[in-house]
Design an enzyme around this catalytic site. Structure first.
Site: not given
Ligand code: FEO
Length: 407
Positions: A24, A80, A82, A145, A164, A191, A222
């Site tokens: 982002h 997304e 990722d 997210h 996320d 985060y 993540h």
């Protein structure tokens, strides 16, 4: 048990990315991981993939672990790149695999990756999928997210694949938090502040949805897999997402004009949500109001909501008179948004927004929400075609979002 295994059937098959990763509008100084999980059940499945950059490496690695031609499901919690970036590469090698995701995600994945000929299984809150010896349950977690996001819960093993949520951007080869070789708890909190905090009400909804689940392990997308004391990290989210009530009273003025009463009903629903959030709300039906008083109250407020029905492509009643009067008041910088019910068209809203821009207010509209909250749903301006029961939830959401912006 092998080093990368969460259980005897569930294995981490992701990618550690130790570059400074652009994400982002941030640079992830400590890198990140893309956590993908392979479930070696009677009906084998994969939960999420890795970043689009590593698609080939990922599929080559997975092919050595299992016969991808026999893969039955690919579960995509979030679209997304990722998370879903390696989906086309994986799907090409796993022709039988059904893609499991929410309805919103299906639309996006089909368009993004041209997966028009693939079989999708659309799931919603509480749906379960049996892999034979592993049962998965799906929980929708919108805006954590992005709008289409869900999480997946492995019932027998009590593992929450949290996407996320509960993630950390840190490149770690140890995978599990109980054997972490580096400090990560501060990164876990940072985060939250960067990615989750703008969606605080949705965090509260998510916490409510998972509170009854026994959770032995949190396997996010993540950073570290939280094998040790997962409840501690849920509690961090609980604490951080509580409303930060300070002593300053927040005030919102809602003013509206209505032809059939529907715009008035929207005003009432917004007012209820704002009041529930602890905000002092004054509501004015402009037909019976003293405009000077309304304008003055708006000057003293923290937020302004103006509503109008549309008639002949324009606002109705004395809304425009109020807006002209506001030029003499100091309302620049205040959060302001527009709402209204319409039957054929809804041009009044655009006209009111033009005035609010000229007045220098912080206009809460789709552009503002995308830039500031990452929310791409058209929450504001709140245009409602007549007023059906199903619009109520959307209006209440809008009230919550507006209240949030004033915290
Ligand atoms: Fe990990 Fe929303 O991306």
């Amino acid at each position: 048990m092998e080093q990368n295994n969460l259980t005897d059937k569930i294995k981490w098959v992701g990618k550690v990315d130790d570059r400074k990763v652009p994400f982002h509008r941030l640079i992830l100084e400590k890198g990140t991981t893309y956590n993908s999980y392979f479930i070696d059940a009677k009906k084998p499945a994969v939960i999420d993939t890795v970043d689009i950059m590593f698609g080939k490496e990922y599929v080559d690695h997975l092919s050595k672990l299992t016969n991808l031609a026999e893969l039955e499901y690919i579960i995509i919690n979030h679209v997304e790149p990722d998370h879903a970036g390696a989906l086309p590469a994986l799907a090409a090698k796993a022709p039988k695999a059904v893609i499991v995701c929410t309805k919103l995600a299906e639309d996006e994945l089909k368009k993004m990756f041209r997966l028009y000929n693939r079989e999708f299984l659309i799931v919603k809150d509480g749906d379960q999928l049996s892999l034979g010896d592993v049962t998965l349950e799906f929980i929708e977690t919108p805006y954590l997210h992005t709008a289409e996001t869900m999480v997946t819960y492995a019932k027998e093993d009590e593992i929450l694949f949290s996407c996320d949520i509960f993630s950390t951007h840190i490149a770690n080869i140890e995978l599990f938090n109980d054997i972490a070789q580096q400090e990560y708890e501060e990164d876990f909190k940072v985060y939250y502040d960067l990615i989750m905090a703008p969606h605080r009400p949705y965090v509260r909804n998510m916490l409510k949805k998972i509170e009854a689940l026994p959770i032995k392990m949190i396997a996010p997308s993540h950073g570290y897999i939280l094998r040790e004391n997962p409840q501690k990290y849920i509690e961090v989210y609980n604490e951080k997402s509580k409303l930060n009530i300070n002593n300053k009273e927040r005030k919102v003025v809602i003013a509206y004009a209505t032809m059939t009463g529907n715009t008035g009903k929207i005003a009432a629903l917004l007012s209820n949500q704002l009041s529930e959030a602890g905000i002092k709300v004054s509501v004015f039906h402009l037909k019976d109001a003293n405009l000077s008083e309304v304008a003055e109250r708006m000057r003293e407020s923290d937020g302004i909501l103006i509503g109008s029905s549309t008639r002949y492509g324009d606002m109705v009643g004395n809304v425009e008179a109020l807006l002209k009067m506001l030029k003499a008041e100091e309302v620049a910088g205040k959060s302001a948004a527009v709402f209204g019910s319409y039957g054929w068209s809804g041009e009044a809203i655009a006209h009111i927004e033009d005035y609010l821009v000229q007045l220098g207010t912080k206009v809460v509209n789709q552009k503002f929400l995308i830039q500031n909250l990452g929310v791409d749903d058209a929450i504001f301006p709140l245009r409602v075609k007549f007023l059906a029961e199903e619009e109520k939830e959307h209006i209440e959401d809008a009230g919550r979002v507006f209240a949030e912006l004033l915290q």
